[in-house]
Design a protein around this motif. Structure first.
Motif, PDB file in Angstrom:
ATOM      1  N   GLN A   1      93.485  95.068 117.743  1.00 40.45           N
ATOM      2  CA  GLN A   1      94.920  94.862 117.597  1.00 40.45           C
ATOM      3  C   GLN A   1      95.447  94.237 118.882  1.00 40.45           C
ATOM      4  O   GLN A   1      95.242  94.783 119.967  1.00 40.45           O
ATOM      5  CB  GLN A   1      95.639  96.184 117.331  1.00 40.45           C
ATOM      6  CG  GLN A   1      95.164  96.893 116.069  1.00 40.45           C
ATOM      7  CD  GLN A   1      95.853  98.232 115.894  1.00 40.45           C
ATOM      8  OE1 GLN A   1      96.844  98.529 116.556  1.00 40.45           O
ATOM      9  NE2 GLN A   1      95.339  99.035 114.965  1.00 40.45           N
TER      10      GLN A   1
ATOM     11  N   GLN B   1      85.533 103.132 116.971  1.00 41.86           N
ATOM     12  CA  GLN B   1      86.325 104.363 117.071  1.00 41.86           C
ATOM     13  C   GLN B   1      87.774 104.185 116.635  1.00 41.86           C
ATOM     14  O   GLN B   1      88.393 105.135 116.147  1.00 41.86           O
ATOM     15  CB  GLN B   1      86.298 104.887 118.510  1.00 41.86           C
ATOM     16  CG  GLN B   1      84.903 105.256 119.002  1.00 41.86           C
ATOM     17  CD  GLN B   1      84.923 105.833 120.402  1.00 41.86           C
ATOM     18  OE1 GLN B   1      85.915 106.408 120.824  1.00 41.86           O
ATOM     19  NE2 GLN B   1      83.824 105.668 121.120  1.00 41.86           N
ATOM     20  N   HIS B   2      88.335 102.969 116.824  1.00 39.89           N
ATOM     21  CA  HIS B   2      89.771 102.805 116.574  1.00 39.89           C
ATOM     22  C   HIS B   2      90.079 101.650 115.640  1.00 39.89           C
ATOM     23  O   HIS B   2      91.238 101.238 115.535  1.00 39.89           O
ATOM     24  CB  HIS B   2      90.508 102.590 117.902  1.00 39.89           C
ATOM     25  CG  HIS B   2      90.200 103.634 118.933  1.00 39.89           C
ATOM     26  ND1 HIS B   2      90.647 104.934 118.845  1.00 39.89           N
ATOM     27  CD2 HIS B   2      89.449 103.567 120.076  1.00 39.89           C
ATOM     28  CE1 HIS B   2      90.216 105.627 119.888  1.00 39.89           C
ATOM     29  NE2 HIS B   2      89.486 104.823 120.645  1.00 39.89           N
TER      30      HIS B   2
ATOM     31  N   ASN C   1      92.645 110.655 123.561  1.00 34.95           N
ATOM     32  CA  ASN C   1      93.948 110.050 123.270  1.00 34.95           C
ATOM     33  C   ASN C   1      93.912 108.523 123.325  1.00 34.95           C
ATOM     34  O   ASN C   1      94.965 107.887 123.387  1.00 34.95           O
ATOM     35  CB  ASN C   1      94.999 110.554 124.267  1.00 34.95           C
ATOM     36  CG  ASN C   1      95.216 112.048 124.160  1.00 34.95           C
ATOM     37  OD1 ASN C   1      95.068 112.624 123.080  1.00 34.95           O
ATOM     38  ND2 ASN C   1      95.552 112.682 125.273  1.00 34.95           N
TER      39      ASN C   1
ATOM     40  N   SER D   1      93.683 104.718 122.174  1.00 32.06           N
ATOM     41  CA  SER D   1      94.007 103.879 121.020  1.00 32.06           C
ATOM     42  C   SER D   1      94.246 102.467 121.548  1.00 32.06           C
ATOM     43  O   SER D   1      94.320 102.237 122.762  1.00 32.06           O
ATOM     44  CB  SER D   1      95.240 104.408 120.282  1.00 32.06           C
ATOM     45  OG  SER D   1      96.379 104.329 121.124  1.00 32.06           O
ATOM     46  N   TRP D   2      94.391 101.530 120.625  1.00 27.23           N
ATOM     47  CA  TRP D   2      94.631 100.151 121.060  1.00 27.23           C
ATOM     48  C   TRP D   2      95.941 100.037 121.817  1.00 27.23           C
ATOM     49  O   TRP D   2      96.010  99.388 122.873  1.00 27.23           O
ATOM     50  CB  TRP D   2      94.626  99.211 119.854  1.00 27.23           C
ATOM     51  CG  TRP D   2      93.267  98.945 119.286  1.00 27.23           C
ATOM     52  CD1 TRP D   2      92.764  99.392 118.101  1.00 27.23           C
ATOM     53  CD2 TRP D   2      92.236  98.160 119.895  1.00 27.23           C
ATOM     54  NE1 TRP D   2      91.478  98.942 117.929  1.00 27.23           N
ATOM     55  CE2 TRP D   2      91.119  98.164 119.017  1.00 27.23           C
ATOM     56  CE3 TRP D   2      92.123  97.463 121.086  1.00 27.23           C
ATOM     57  CZ2 TRP D   2      89.936  97.509 119.285  1.00 27.23           C
ATOM     58  CZ3 TRP D   2      90.945  96.797 121.371  1.00 27.23           C
ATOM     59  CH2 TRP D   2      89.864  96.811 120.486  1.00 27.23           C
ATOM     60  N   ASP D   3      97.004 100.665 121.286  1.00 25.87           N
ATOM     61  CA  ASP D   3      98.296 100.599 121.978  1.00 25.87           C
ATOM     62  C   ASP D   3      98.229 101.269 123.342  1.00 25.87           C
ATOM     63  O   ASP D   3      98.783 100.764 124.326  1.00 25.87           O
ATOM     64  CB  ASP D   3      99.382 101.266 121.123  1.00 25.87           C
ATOM     65  CG  ASP D   3      99.733 100.437 119.905  1.00 25.87           C
ATOM     66  OD1 ASP D   3      99.378  99.235 119.895  1.00 25.87           O
ATOM     67  OD2 ASP D   3     100.347 100.984 118.969  1.00 25.87           O
ATOM     68  N   ARG D   4      97.556 102.403 123.417  1.00 26.23           N
ATOM     69  CA  ARG D   4      97.459 103.112 124.703  1.00 26.23           C
ATOM     70  C   ARG D   4      96.677 102.277 125.714  1.00 26.23           C
ATOM     71  O   ARG D   4      97.040 102.216 126.903  1.00 26.23           O
ATOM     72  CB  ARG D   4      96.765 104.465 124.476  1.00 26.23           C
ATOM     73  CG  ARG D   4      96.750 105.367 125.705  1.00 26.23           C
ATOM     74  CD  ARG D   4      98.140 105.890 126.016  1.00 26.23           C
ATOM     75  NE  ARG D   4      98.159 106.743 127.183  1.00 26.23           N
ATOM     76  CZ  ARG D   4      97.949 108.064 127.147  1.00 26.23           C
ATOM     77  NH1 ARG D   4      97.700 108.667 125.973  1.00 26.23           N
ATOM     78  NH2 ARG D   4      98.012 108.782 128.235  1.00 26.23           N
TER      79      ARG D   4
END
Length: 653
Positions: free
Chosen positions: A323, A318-319, A264, A266-269
């Motif tokens: 960002q 990977q992502h 799960n 991601s950059w935001d996570r």
């Protein structure tokens, strides 16, 4: 076994002078270390040496004051084993004394090599005791694997720490071809050497970047998580403060591992996980760095040190492209709400108090910071008490003027008016004299109460503690704990004395050299007289302590030395305490000294009863005519101050 490669200077001009200076300064600051005459007056104490191999060889060989060297063996290849003081060395140079000059001369033949000094350390675990043959065999094998088998080197075995280690200083320039050896990947080669030597010579297997399997094959050691950076580890060890790296690892590493395992991430996570812990993520120096949101301009740590899977290369693969962090509050989508910062990095927290005492220590630290800020505010806003001296003098003058004006308006006789003026002037002078005395008393009161100047930090804390301030009381207890630790450390350094002779402050005497005692001067001014390597008599300046002896002869020498140290003092404030038998033996030694010596120094004490006993014993010994028996062969002492020979220890009849 393991290997250590000390860092080198970036300007390619490695000098070990700072290293030697650091070691010597650190040792000089130890108050319990002995001060020797040779260490103070020897030329080696100033340490004059040329940069490069000279300083490195001097440090490796522990050559502080050029100890005596002894050649133990010379191999057919010209390899010498030399005992330099207490350090066993091996070199393939002509001699240990000329090794630095030889390597400097060889290095000067290669003008392209700016830094020819190569230094590494082979270290064994604390419970290992390898033989010198095994150590030097490991040194030669390591140099061979580095391609420096024929290069000049000096190796020295040090046994003055918890684990045996060997310093190797080698010349990168070949002595015949004058080509400089390329040291690329030297750390990996030395780690491989350690694994091979552990198997061949039977050393204990240690951790490293390489490991050997059961078939003798070497494999790269895979580390699940990176170790702490050296700076972060030093901060937590020496200052007991949690580093930013330690905080980030403790708060986010396990969460990041769980999220990555679930797929799960991601950059935001990633930004959200870090933000809720008071951390931020940014691009820096070609990679990703984690920083403190409360102090963005402060120190930052590599993201890969926090977790290897959040490095820039791993996240981009990977992502996608990096960002930046989204805004904390999105005005276009108010329903998203605002992220809650659950925790933040507080560098003042102690690293050892993460669990039970963390909240109490945190509250106490904050309270003491506030207490210090209150004191600074008091100090900055303090004003000296105003006694209004000028105003009070002006009031007296004004009163005198009013009295004269009244006389001028009411008294018509000129002579009487003149007399009344003189009376008003007299009253003014009397009032001014009384005011001067009163001001003197008020100033003295301010001086006695300490109100004439701002209170010191300690006095102010004591005043606040009397008022009932909990933070001030906590600060006072902290000072008391520190004093107890210092006193306990001091008390543990010396055995329990049998007799103690107390003197007045500043009643000092020079140190003495004894034929029966070893004199050792410590850096805190204490003079310890040892017998058979153990403290026998210790002179602390304000007192002399006499310790128990294993036999009567040693006990006699100790008491005579204590009596001699007392005789060289004034005797105005000399008191004896301790075991009564031990005190009597010291007094008897003082009596014998007074009878047999005529050097201008007399053993005396301030207690009238003890001094009367001393005089009575002197008269008794003189009447028994025991002086010839007392004048036996005596050990010789030498006064360290003027080097005049004086007899110190006197055997009893």
């Amino acid at each position: 076994m393991n290997v250590i490669i000390p860092p080198k200077r970036r300007d390619k001009k490695t000098s070990f002078k700072k290293l030697v200076s650091y070691v010597s300064t650190r040792e000089e600051k130890k108050p319990g270390e002995a001060v020797t005459h040779e260490a103070v007056h020897s030329p080696g104490n100033e340490y004059v040496s040329t940069p490069g191999f000279g300083q490195l060889v001097d440090y490796v060989g522990r050559k502080r004051e050029t100890p005596a060297t002894e050649i133990l063996s010379i191999s057919p290849k010209g390899i010498q084993r030399v005992l330099s003081g207490e350090v066993l060395c091996e070199t393939n140079c002509f001699s240990l004394e000329t090794a630095a000059s030889e390597m400097d001369m060889t290095a000067s033949q290669n003008r392209h090599c700016k830094d020819a000094v190569y230094h590494f350390i082979l270290s064994w675990q604390g419970d290992e005791d390898p033989s010198p043959d095994a150590v030097f065999r490991s040194v030669r094998y390591s140099l061979k694997q580095l391609g420096m088998e024929e290069h000049q080197y000096v190796a020295a075995i040090h046994r003055d720490t918890d684990n045996i280690h060997c310093h190797i200083s080698a010349n990168r320039v070949h002595p015949t071809t004058f080509r400089a050896q390329n040291m690329w990947n030297d750390a990996d080669e030395l780690q491989k050497c350690c694994r091979v030597l552990e198997r061949e010579l039977g050393f204990k297997v240690d951790n490293g970047s390489w490991h050997m399997d059961a078939y003798g094959d070497l494999h790269r050691t895979r580390r699940d998580m990176p170790s702490a950076p050296r700076g972060a580890a030093k901060r937590e060890i020496f200052s007991d403060k949690e580093s930013l790296h330690g905080y980030a690892v403790r708060e986010t590493r396990q969460i990041l591992s769980d999220v990555i395992a679930q797929g799960n991430m991601s950059w935001d996570r990633l930004h959200n996980i870090l933000y809720t812990r008071g951390l931020g993520l940014r691009e820096q120096s070609g990679g990703l760095a984690v920083f403190d949101l409360m102090n963005p301009e402060g120190v930052s740590v590599k993201a890969s040190d926090v977790h290897p899977d959040i490095s820039l290369a791993s996240m981009v693969s990977q992502h996608g492209k990096y960002q930046p962090a989204p805004p904390v509050y999105n005005p276009d989508r108010p329903e998203d709400g605002m992220l809650d910062m659950q925790n933040c990095y507080m560098p003042q927290l102690h690293v050892r108090d993460q669990e039970a005492r963390r909240e109490r220590r945190e509250a106490r630290a904050i309270a003491r910071d506030i207490l210090r800020a209150r004191y600074e505010a008091y100090r900055n806003g303090w004003e000296k008490p105003d006694l209004r001296a000028g105003e009070r003098f002006r009031q007296i003058v004004s009163h005198c003027l009013v009295a004269k004006a009244h006389v001028r308006d009411t008294v018509r006789d000129p002579l009487m008016r003149k007399l009344m003026y003189r009376v008003a002037e007299f009253e003014k002078m009397k009032a001014m004299a009384e005011l001067r005395l009163q001001l003197r008393e008020e100033r003295q009161t301010l001086k006695d109460t300490g109100e004439s100047r701002p209170l010191s930090w300690k006095s102010w804390v004591e005043r606040e503690a009397v008022k009932g301030d909990a933070a001030a009381l906590s600060q006072m207890r902290g000072w008391a704990y520190r004093e107890k630790r210092t006193a306990r450390k001091h008390n543990n350094a010396w055995p329990e004395p049998n007799a103690v002779i107390h003197y007045g402050p500043g009643d000092n005497v020079p140190t003495f050299k004894s034929s029966e005692h070893e004199t050792r001067l410590l850096r805190d001014g204490t003079v310890s007289y040892l017998r058979d390597g153990k403290p026998a008599v210790t002179d602390f300046g304000d007192r002399v302590e006499v310790y128990s002896a294993p036999d009567s002869k040693s006990d006699r020498f100790n008491n005579d030395l204590a009596a001699e140290l007392t005789a060289w003092r004034s005797g105005d404030n000399t008191m004896l305490t301790g075991d009564q038998k031990a005190v009597n033996r010291v007094l008897y030694s003082g009596v014998v000294r007074n009878i047999t010596k005529r050097d201008g120094h007399v053993f005396k004490v301030s207690d009238p009863k003890l001094m009367a006993s001393v005089h009575a014993t002197e008269e008794s010994l003189r009447n028994r005519n025991v002086q010839p028996e007392l004048k036996q062969a005596e050990p010789q002492y030498r006064d360290e101050e003027d080097l005049r020979p004086v007899n110190r220890d006197l055997p009893r009849p």
